[in-house]
Structures are given as structure tokens and as C-alpha cells.
Motif scaffolding. Structure first.
Motif, short mmCIF file in Angstrom:
data_model
loop_
_atom_site.label_atom_id
_atom_site.label_comp_id
_atom_site.label_asym_id
_atom_site.label_seq_id
_atom_site.Cartn_x
_atom_site.Cartn_y
_atom_site.Cartn_z
N LYS A 5 0.86 -1.37 0.16
CA LYS A 5 -0.23 0.17 -0.24
C LYS A 5 0.62 1.30 -0.41
CE LYS A 5 -4.32 2.50 2.59
NZ LYS A 5 -4.45 1.89 3.84
N ARG A 6 1.78 1.43 0.98
CA ARG A 6 2.87 2.42 0.87
C ARG A 6 3.82 2.24 -0.96
NH1 ARG A 6 0.39 2.80 4.31
NH2 ARG A 6 0.23 3.09 6.65
N LEU A 7 4.01 1.76 -1.03
CA LEU A 7 5.13 1.50 -1.98
C LEU A 7 3.65 2.02 -3.04
CD1 LEU A 7 6.88 -1.98 -2.30
CD2 LEU A 7 7.84 0.82 -2.29
N LYS A 8 2.56 2.27 -3.17
CA LYS A 8 1.54 2.33 -3.88
C LYS A 8 1.47 3.77 -4.32
CE LYS A 8 -1.57 2.13 -7.92
NZ LYS A 8 -1.35 2.80 -8.51
N ALA A 9 1.36 4.14 -2.78
CA ALA A 9 0.85 5.42 -2.81
C ALA A 9 2.53 6.19 -3.19
CB ALA A 9 0.92 5.86 -1.10
N LEU A 10 3.09 5.94 -2.92
CA LEU A 10 4.53 6.81 -2.83
C LEU A 10 4.43 6.49 -4.89
CD1 LEU A 10 7.24 5.40 -0.78
CD2 LEU A 10 6.44 8.02 -0.72
N GLU A 11 4.24 5.40 -5.01
CA GLU A 11 4.42 5.98 -7.00
C GLU A 11 3.83 7.02 -7.11
OE1 GLU A 11 4.22 2.90 -10.53
OE2 GLU A 11 3.66 1.68 -7.79
N ASP A 12 2.25 6.70 -6.36
CA ASP A 12 1.00 7.34 -7.09
C ASP A 12 2.03 9.00 -6.70
OD1 ASP A 12 -0.37 5.68 -7.48
OD2 ASP A 12 -1.51 5.71 -5.74
N TRP A 13 2.72 9.16 -5.85
CA TRP A 13 2.89 10.58 -5.11
C TRP A 13 3.92 11.04 -6.13
CZ3 TRP A 13 0.40 14.48 -3.15
CH2 TRP A 13 -0.25 14.02 -1.67
N GLY A 14 4.71 10.16 -7.10
CA GLY A 14 6.12 10.57 -7.80
C GLY A 14 7.17 10.68 -6.75
N MET A 15 7.32 9.73 -6.02
CA MET A 15 8.34 9.44 -5.51
C MET A 15 9.33 8.32 -5.89
SD MET A 15 8.31 12.36 -2.62
CE MET A 15 9.38 11.57 -1.90
N VAL A 16 8.63 7.25 -6.15
CA VAL A 16 8.88 6.22 -7.15
C VAL A 16 8.17 5.83 -7.82
CG1 VAL A 16 8.76 3.02 -5.81
CG2 VAL A 16 8.97 5.60 -4.19
N ILE A 17 9.26 5.04 -8.02
CA ILE A 17 9.60 4.22 -9.73
C ILE A 17 9.03 2.93 -9.91
CG2 ILE A 17 9.82 4.18 -12.44
CD1 ILE A 17 11.26 6.72 -12.27
N ARG A 18 8.18 2.18 -10.15
CA ARG A 18 7.98 0.34 -10.26
C ARG A 18 8.37 0.79 -11.84
NH1 ARG A 18 2.54 -3.22 -9.72
NH2 ARG A 18 2.52 -1.88 -11.29
N ARG A 19 9.41 -1.05 -11.64
CA ARG A 19 9.31 -1.30 -13.03
C ARG A 19 10.16 -2.72 -12.76
NH1 ARG A 19 15.18 2.11 -13.75
NH2 ARG A 19 13.72 3.90 -14.23
N LYS A 20 8.81 -3.42 -14.14
CA LYS A 20 9.15 -4.75 -13.88
C LYS A 20 10.42 -5.47 -13.88
CE LYS A 20 6.84 -8.70 -14.94
NZ LYS A 20 7.17 -9.55 -13.96
N ILE A 21 11.23 -6.74 -13.69
CA ILE A 21 12.30 -6.49 -13.91
C ILE A 21 12.38 -7.79 -14.69
CG2 ILE A 21 13.64 -8.46 -12.55
CD1 ILE A 21 12.54 -8.10 -9.95
N PRO A 22 12.63 -7.87 -15.62
CA PRO A 22 13.22 -8.55 -16.98
C PRO A 22 13.23 -9.92 -17.18
CG PRO A 22 14.53 -5.89 -17.02
CD PRO A 22 14.11 -6.46 -15.80
N GLY A 23 12.15 -10.90 -17.49
CA GLY A 23 12.63 -12.01 -17.57
C GLY A 23 12.45 -12.83 -15.92
N GLN A 24 11.80 -12.00 -14.95
CA GLN A 24 11.46 -12.71 -13.72
C GLN A 24 10.26 -11.97 -13.69
OE1 GLN A 24 14.08 -12.02 -10.72
NE2 GLN A 24 15.81 -11.61 -12.43
N ARG A 25 9.21 -12.54 -13.05
CA ARG A 25 8.32 -12.56 -12.03
C ARG A 25 8.65 -10.69 -11.27
NH1 ARG A 25 4.53 -16.67 -9.33
NH2 ARG A 25 4.35 -14.82 -8.28
N GLY A 26 7.92 -9.72 -10.64
CA GLY A 26 8.45 -9.16 -9.70
C GLY A 26 8.93 -7.73 -10.49
N TYR A 27 8.61 -6.53 -9.47
CA TYR A 27 9.28 -5.18 -10.03
C TYR A 27 10.07 -4.96 -8.89
CZ TYR A 27 4.68 -5.17 -11.27
OH TYR A 27 3.31 -5.70 -12.96
N GLU A 28 10.62 -4.01 -8.91
CA GLU A 28 12.63 -2.67 -8.52
C GLU A 28 11.32 -1.94 -8.51
OE1 GLU A 28 16.11 -5.34 -9.19
OE2 GLU A 28 15.56 -3.64 -10.64
N TYR A 29 11.95 -0.83 -7.19
CA TYR A 29 11.64 0.13 -7.19
C TYR A 29 12.84 1.53 -7.04
CZ TYR A 29 7.71 -2.24 -5.58
OH TYR A 29 6.70 -3.23 -5.80
#
Length: 104
Positions: A51-75
Motif C-alpha cells: 500500500k505504501r509503495l503504491k501511494a509513493l508511486e502515485d505521489w511521484g516519489m517512486v518508480i516501479r519497474r518490471k524485472i526483465p525475465g522475472q516475476r516482480g518489480y524493482e522500486y
């Protein structure tokens, strides 16, 4: 929301939720993956961290990127997040002097 024009109130709208400052600390210290962030935070639940990571992403504080070739994301911290580093260092310095005798 505080509905005030004060810049401190505006900043608190973004940073004031429980765990948010500590999540930013972990990101600014190099944590990128969910599990790494969770380990660095100790008792945070996965639901709260999500929830906090999503809120930080919405506020423009964090960028979420898909990890190439894997499940999951990096922040990744944005420039706005990076600009908080001296503030967090100052907060830590304040804590060393003034919060060391706080009873939990």
C-alpha cells in the motif's frame, strides 16, 4: 488531507503515514526489491508495504519497474525522493540527540 497551503502540511500528506519515512530510508540506501525492503523494515506487513509503495508511486516519489525475465518489480527513488536524503539524515541526527531516551 490537511487542506492547508502550508508546505509542511503538504509534505506531511505525502510523508506522514506510518512506515513511509522508513520505506524511503530503505529505498535511498539502495533497497530495490520488495523482499529486500521488507527485510530492512522488520515488522511491516506485506499488505502495508504494498500500500505504501503504491501511494509513493502515485505521489511521484517512486518508480516501479518490471524485472526483465522475472516475476516482480524493482522500486527506484525519483528525483523528488532523492531530494529527501539530507532531510532524512537531519532527522536521524535529531533522533540521536533528542529521541535517545524515548520509552517504547
Amino acid at each position: 488531507m490537511y487542506n492547508q497551503f502550508c508546505p509542511i502540511a503538504k509534505a506531511t500528506e505525502i510523508l506522514g503515514e506510518r512506515w513511509t519515512i522508513l520505506i524511503l530510508r530503505e529505498l535511498l540506501m539502495g533497497g530495490r526489491r520488495f523482499n529486500t525492503l521488507q527485510r530492512g523494515l522488520g515488522d511491516i506487513s506485506p499488505a502495508i508495504l504494498t500500500k505504501r509503495l503504491k501511494a509513493l508511486e502515485d505521489w511521484g516519489m517512486v518508480i516501479r519497474r518490471k524485472i526483465p525475465g522475472q516475476r516482480g518489480y524493482e522500486y527506484y527513488p525519483t528525483d523528488a525522493c532523492e531530494a529527501l536524503l539530507p532531510v532524512l539524515i537531519s532527522l536521524g541526527e535529531w533522533g540521536i540527540v533528542w529521541a535517545q531516551h524515548t520509552i517504547l
